[in-house]
Design a protein around this motif. Structure first.
Motif, PDB file in Angstrom:
ATOM      1  N   GLU A 294       0.499  -1.013   0.594  1.00  0.00           N
ATOM      2  CA  GLU A 294      -0.008  -0.070   0.120  1.00  0.00           C
ATOM      3  C   GLU A 294       0.858   1.141   0.311  1.00  0.00           C
ATOM      4  OE1 GLU A 294      -2.744   0.179  -0.403  1.00  0.00           O
ATOM      5  OE2 GLU A 294      -3.845  -1.699   0.635  1.00  0.00           O
ATOM      6  N   GLY A 295       0.012   2.023  -0.051  1.00  0.00           N
ATOM      7  CA  GLY A 295       1.249   3.931  -0.387  1.00  0.00           C
ATOM      8  C   GLY A 295       0.095   4.587  -1.454  1.00  0.00           C
ATOM      9  N   GLY A 296       0.681   5.655  -1.486  1.00  0.00           N
ATOM     10  CA  GLY A 296       0.155   6.960  -2.275  1.00  0.00           C
ATOM     11  C   GLY A 296       0.993   6.837  -3.886  1.00  0.00           C
TER      12      GLY A 296
ATOM     13  N   GLY B 286       6.919   3.531  -5.356  1.00  0.00           N
ATOM     14  CA  GLY B 286       7.257   2.462  -5.640  1.00  0.00           C
ATOM     15  C   GLY B 286       6.321   1.156  -5.269  1.00  0.00           C
ATOM     16  N   LYS B 287       5.367   1.217  -5.569  1.00  0.00           N
ATOM     17  CA  LYS B 287       4.788  -0.493  -5.449  1.00  0.00           C
ATOM     18  C   LYS B 287       5.204  -0.567  -6.613  1.00  0.00           C
ATOM     19  CE  LYS B 287       0.701   1.911  -4.874  1.00  0.00           C
ATOM     20  NZ  LYS B 287       1.114   2.970  -5.207  1.00  0.00           N
ATOM     21  N   SER B 288       3.960  -0.196  -7.258  1.00  0.00           N
ATOM     22  CA  SER B 288       4.589  -0.989  -8.851  1.00  0.00           C
ATOM     23  C   SER B 288       5.429  -1.349  -8.982  1.00  0.00           C
ATOM     24  CB  SER B 288       3.758  -0.127  -9.881  1.00  0.00           C
ATOM     25  OG  SER B 288       2.847   0.086  -9.626  1.00  0.00           O
ATOM     26  N   THR B 289       6.905  -0.911  -8.594  1.00  0.00           N
ATOM     27  CA  THR B 289       8.650  -1.620  -9.402  1.00  0.00           C
ATOM     28  C   THR B 289       8.685  -2.595  -7.282  1.00  0.00           C
ATOM     29  OG1 THR B 289       9.258   0.841  -9.543  1.00  0.00           O
ATOM     30  CG2 THR B 289      10.843  -0.776  -8.654  1.00  0.00           C
ATOM     31  N   GLN B 290       7.896  -1.742  -6.284  1.00  0.00           N
ATOM     32  CA  GLN B 290       8.916  -3.740  -5.457  1.00  0.00           C
ATOM     33  C   GLN B 290       7.761  -4.919  -6.039  1.00  0.00           C
ATOM     34  OE1 GLN B 290      11.011  -3.310  -3.376  1.00  0.00           O
ATOM     35  NE2 GLN B 290      11.771  -1.430  -4.654  1.00  0.00           N
TER      36      GLN B 290
ATOM     37  N   ARG C 255      -2.095  -3.152  -3.882  1.00  0.00           N
ATOM     38  CA  ARG C 255      -3.196  -2.684  -3.313  1.00  0.00           C
ATOM     39  C   ARG C 255      -4.250  -3.179  -2.803  1.00  0.00           C
ATOM     40  NH1 ARG C 255      -2.947   2.869  -3.437  1.00  0.00           N
ATOM     41  NH2 ARG C 255      -1.894   3.985  -5.318  1.00  0.00           N
ATOM     42  N   PHE C 256      -5.465  -3.007  -1.658  1.00  0.00           N
ATOM     43  CA  PHE C 256      -5.686  -4.559  -1.491  1.00  0.00           C
ATOM     44  C   PHE C 256      -7.302  -2.881  -1.000  1.00  0.00           C
ATOM     45  CE2 PHE C 256      -8.408  -7.753   0.511  1.00  0.00           C
ATOM     46  CZ  PHE C 256      -8.414  -8.342  -0.287  1.00  0.00           C
ATOM     47  N   SER C 257      -7.607  -3.741   0.578  1.00  0.00           N
ATOM     48  CA  SER C 257      -9.056  -2.551   1.266  1.00  0.00           C
ATOM     49  C   SER C 257      -8.551  -1.371   1.790  1.00  0.00           C
ATOM     50  CB  SER C 257      -9.066  -3.243   2.504  1.00  0.00           C
ATOM     51  OG  SER C 257     -10.138  -4.797   1.214  1.00  0.00           O
ATOM     52  N   GLY C 258      -6.424  -1.698   2.252  1.00  0.00           N
ATOM     53  CA  GLY C 258      -6.330  -0.264   2.746  1.00  0.00           C
ATOM     54  C   GLY C 258      -6.860   0.923   1.583  1.00  0.00           C
TER      55      GLY C 258
ATOM     56  N   LEU D 168       3.547  -1.209   4.498  1.00  0.00           N
ATOM     57  CA  LEU D 168       3.136   0.359   3.671  1.00  0.00           C
ATOM     58  C   LEU D 168       4.020   1.472   2.853  1.00  0.00           C
ATOM     59  CD1 LEU D 168       0.888   2.638   3.629  1.00  0.00           C
ATOM     60  CD2 LEU D 168       1.632   3.694   5.931  1.00  0.00           C
ATOM     61  N   LEU D 169       4.557   0.938   1.843  1.00  0.00           N
ATOM     62  CA  LEU D 169       5.565   2.760   1.832  1.00  0.00           C
ATOM     63  C   LEU D 169       5.463   3.684   1.433  1.00  0.00           C
ATOM     64  CD1 LEU D 169       6.289   0.588  -2.356  1.00  0.00           C
ATOM     65  CD2 LEU D 169       7.917  -0.276  -0.086  1.00  0.00           C
ATOM     66  N   ASP D 170       6.118   4.376   2.844  1.00  0.00           N
ATOM     67  CA  ASP D 170       5.420   5.714   2.820  1.00  0.00           C
ATOM     68  C   ASP D 170       6.794   6.567   2.229  1.00  0.00           C
ATOM     69  OD1 ASP D 170       4.698   8.034   4.243  1.00  0.00           O
ATOM     70  OD2 ASP D 170       4.878   7.933   6.283  1.00  0.00           O
ATOM     71  N   LEU D 171       6.333   7.848   1.621  1.00  0.00           N
ATOM     72  CA  LEU D 171       7.165   8.474   1.156  1.00  0.00           C
ATOM     73  C   LEU D 171       7.409   9.984   1.993  1.00  0.00           C
ATOM     74  CD1 LEU D 171       7.751   8.608  -2.940  1.00  0.00           C
ATOM     75  CD2 LEU D 171       9.023   8.235  -0.827  1.00  0.00           C
ATOM     76  N   PRO D 172       7.815  11.055   2.293  1.00  0.00           N
ATOM     77  CA  PRO D 172       7.522  12.628   2.403  1.00  0.00           C
ATOM     78  C   PRO D 172       6.400  12.771   1.024  1.00  0.00           C
ATOM     79  CG  PRO D 172       9.810  11.895   2.739  1.00  0.00           C
ATOM     80  CD  PRO D 172       9.343  10.719   2.228  1.00  0.00           C
ATOM     81  N   ASP D 173       5.506  14.067   1.890  1.00  0.00           N
ATOM     82  CA  ASP D 173       4.157  13.855   0.263  1.00  0.00           C
ATOM     83  C   ASP D 173       4.930  14.790  -1.317  1.00  0.00           C
ATOM     84  OD1 ASP D 173       2.816  13.407   2.294  1.00  0.00           O
ATOM     85  OD2 ASP D 173       2.241  14.828   2.919  1.00  0.00           O
TER      86      ASP D 173
END
Ligand code: Z5A
Length: 202
Positions: free
Chosen positions: A11-13, A17-21, A93-96, A131-136
């Motif tokens: 999950e993440g914005g 990098g979700k589609s990379t990881q 991605r899923f319910s989150g 959750l891949l978290d990046l500064p905005d």
């Protein structure tokens, strides 16, 4: 008896990098790689309507119901049979995402969003959500040019979405692990593999 596969979700914005990881982890685990909205022929059709509907207006509740309609098909047709057959599933991605985007982002009542998700998943929940978290500011740069209807929603919307993800990660305990996604793709992939190894020893 077949051992059930593991269900791991990224999950993440946008641009985190979700589609990379997700493909890197799926390859590492020899898992089925899939994504939401989508993953089956009919759910991919719903994805087109959701993301590339052009001038077509979708009310927020319609967007929610289409997201979970795609998920219902994805779960019953692909995810659940794969897990039951003993293969791991890695899903982008899923319910989150539904709670973060349609709940925190669009502002629909969280209890309605949760009920809609439960209806679609019949209780299926990821064993682990990363959750891949990046500064905005970095996320906005990585996002680049807007390419779909939801991406076009504006910075405030995306900040609310990230707040939703961070709130969920805090509430879900060790079922959600947050990974700082500022490193290179290889560095992030190494962190992700270490988390999976620590959780399951493989
Ligand atoms: N949505 C929803 O509202 N409700 C729901 O229930 C669900 C989804 C399931 C799906 O869009 C949209 O649907 C999404 C949420 C909504 N909407 N938005 N906005 P999608 O699947 O088309 O896109 P996305 O999920 O938002 O992903 P994305 O934009 O493709 O971003 P990403 O997968 O997180 O990042 P990426 O593609 O791997 O990387 C982005 C760029 O950064 C790319 O150029 C990479 O080469 C680069 N990158 C990646 N990793 C790195 C690192 N580590 N360093 C430097 N650069 C990097």
């Amino acid at each position: 008896m077949t051992t059930r596969g593991r269900f791991i979700v990224f999950e993440g914005g946008e641009g985190s990098g979700k589609s990379t990881q997700a493909p890197l982890l799926a390859e590492h685990l020899d898992a089925l790689l899939t994504r939401e909205p989508g993953g089956t022929a009919s759910a991919e059709r719903i994805r087109e309507l959701l993301l590339h509907s052009g001038d077509l207006h979708l009310a927020d509740r319609t967007e929610l119901l289409l997201m979970v309609a795609a998920r219902a098909q994805h779960v019953v047709e692909l995810i659940e049979p794969t897990l039951s057959a003993g293969r791991d599933v890695v899903c982008d991605r899923f319910s989150g995402s539904t709670i973060a985007y349609q709940g925190y982002g669009r502002g629909l009542p969280l209890e309605d969003v949760v009920v809609a998700c439960e209806l679609a998943t019949l209780g299926l929940a990821p064993d682990l959500t990363i959750l891949l978290d990046l500064p905005d500011s970095l996320a906005a740069t990585r996002r680049g040019t807007v390419s779909d209807r939801i991406e076009a929603a504006g910075d405030d919307f995306h900040q609310r979405v990230m707040e939703g993800f961070r709130t969920l990660a805090r509430a879900e305990g060790d079922r959600w692990i947050t990974v700082e996604a500022t490193g290179t793709p290889d560095e992030v992939a190494e962190l992700v593999r270490a988390i999976v190894a620590e959780r399951w020893g493989s």
